[in-house]
Write a protein that holds these residues in place. Structure first.
Motif, PDB file in Angstrom:
ATOM      1  N   THR A 114       0.854  -1.181   0.000  1.00 59.08           N
ATOM      2  CA  THR A 114       0.000   0.000   0.000  1.00 59.08           C
ATOM      3  C   THR A 114       0.898   1.242   0.000  1.00 59.08           C
ATOM      4  O   THR A 114       1.975   1.238   0.625  1.00 59.08           O
ATOM      5  N   PRO A 115       0.501   2.286  -0.716  1.00 61.21           N
ATOM      6  CA  PRO A 115       1.352   3.470  -0.858  1.00 61.21           C
ATOM      7  C   PRO A 115       1.815   4.106   0.454  1.00 61.21           C
ATOM      8  O   PRO A 115       2.896   4.696   0.494  1.00 61.21           O
ATOM      9  N   ASP A 116       1.052   3.947   1.540  1.00 63.14           N
ATOM     10  CA  ASP A 116       1.499   4.527   2.819  1.00 63.14           C
ATOM     11  C   ASP A 116       2.761   3.853   3.351  1.00 63.14           C
ATOM     12  O   ASP A 116       3.460   4.414   4.202  1.00 63.14           O
ATOM     13  N   LEU A 117       3.094   2.666   2.845  1.00 61.17           N
ATOM     14  CA  LEU A 117       4.302   1.957   3.280  1.00 61.17           C
ATOM     15  C   LEU A 117       5.545   2.341   2.472  1.00 61.17           C
ATOM     16  O   LEU A 117       6.653   1.907   2.796  1.00 61.17           O
ATOM     17  N   ARG A 118       5.381   3.139   1.443  1.00 59.88           N
ATOM     18  CA  ARG A 118       6.512   3.447   0.562  1.00 59.88           C
ATOM     19  C   ARG A 118       7.688   4.122   1.269  1.00 59.88           C
ATOM     20  O   ARG A 118       8.834   3.743   1.038  1.00 59.88           O
ATOM     21  N   PRO A 119       7.462   5.117   2.137  1.00 61.91           N
ATOM     22  CA  PRO A 119       8.617   5.691   2.840  1.00 61.91           C
ATOM     23  C   PRO A 119       9.350   4.654   3.705  1.00 61.91           C
ATOM     24  O   PRO A 119      10.578   4.651   3.779  1.00 61.91           O
ATOM     25  N   LEU A 120       8.593   3.750   4.338  1.00 66.20           N
ATOM     26  CA  LEU A 120       9.203   2.687   5.140  1.00 66.20           C
ATOM     27  C   LEU A 120       9.994   1.729   4.256  1.00 66.20           C
ATOM     28  O   LEU A 120      11.061   1.249   4.643  1.00 66.20           O
TER      29      LEU A 120
END
Length: 193
Positions: A114-120
């Protein structure tokens, strides 16, 4: 929809894996074919059916590891590759993994998060790579939507996401994508900073 271990397991159990093209794709194969150091320690996260893993191993790269959150694709890989070292197949959440590697291959893993995990993801990739390690592979180049997987993205988004952790050596439309993905893939080669 929660993209959990159970979700991915059910996709494999139901054989609902449209991203699986049945073989290693041309861009990754072309990259592997130009590598000369067979001692590299290599990780393929979200290994799925493991075509890249098989190709590496069959071409003398014996220090290669496959990681997947689900047992299902790992079990299929084991059945199809009985001589591959079982201790180099890891069932775990990528974000819990803590070994280090010279090279990590990105092949339809990033787009499944999911895009919210991209920085992680970007920070974790940096953490998993040894000094001067590389993240190489493919990212999708179609507009990011809330529907997925796969989730798309743009060069601009990827630059802002990865530049805090990597020097960007290559981030361009792939010239040798397979037909269904033509003009929708970016080849990446990022070096840990």
């Amino acid at each position: 929809m929660k993209l959990t271990k159970e979700y991915w397991s059910s996709r494999y159990i139901e054989n609902n894996i449209p991203w699986d093209v049945g073989a290693i794709t041309t861009p990754i194969k072309t990259y592997i074919d130009q590598l000369t150091n067979k001692d590299l320690k290599i990780l393929i996260p979200g290994v799925g059916s493991g075509y890249e893993l098989t190709y590496f191993y069959n071409n003398g790269f014996t220090n290669v590891y496959g990681l997947d959150i689900s047992n299902e694709p790992i079990n299929v890989f084991k059945k199809n590759n009985p001589h591959f070292p079982e201790n180099q197949l890891i069932v775990d959440d990528f974000f819990n993994h803590n070994q280090t590697y010279d090279l990590i291959i990105e092949q339809t893993f990033f787009c499944a998060l999911t895009p919210d995990l991209r920085p992680l993801y970007a920070a974790k990739m940096n953490q998993l790579l040894k000094n001067n390690g590389k993240l190489v592979g493919l990212l999708f180049a179609f507009p990011l939507t809330k529907q997925g997987p796969p989730f798309g993205g743009s060069i601009k988004e990827y630059e802002s996401l990865f530049t805090p952790h990597f020097s960007i050596n290559t981030l361009e439309i792939c010239y040798n994508s397979i037909k269904p993905r033509e003009k929708n893939e970016l080849f990446i080669q990022f070096k840990k900073i």
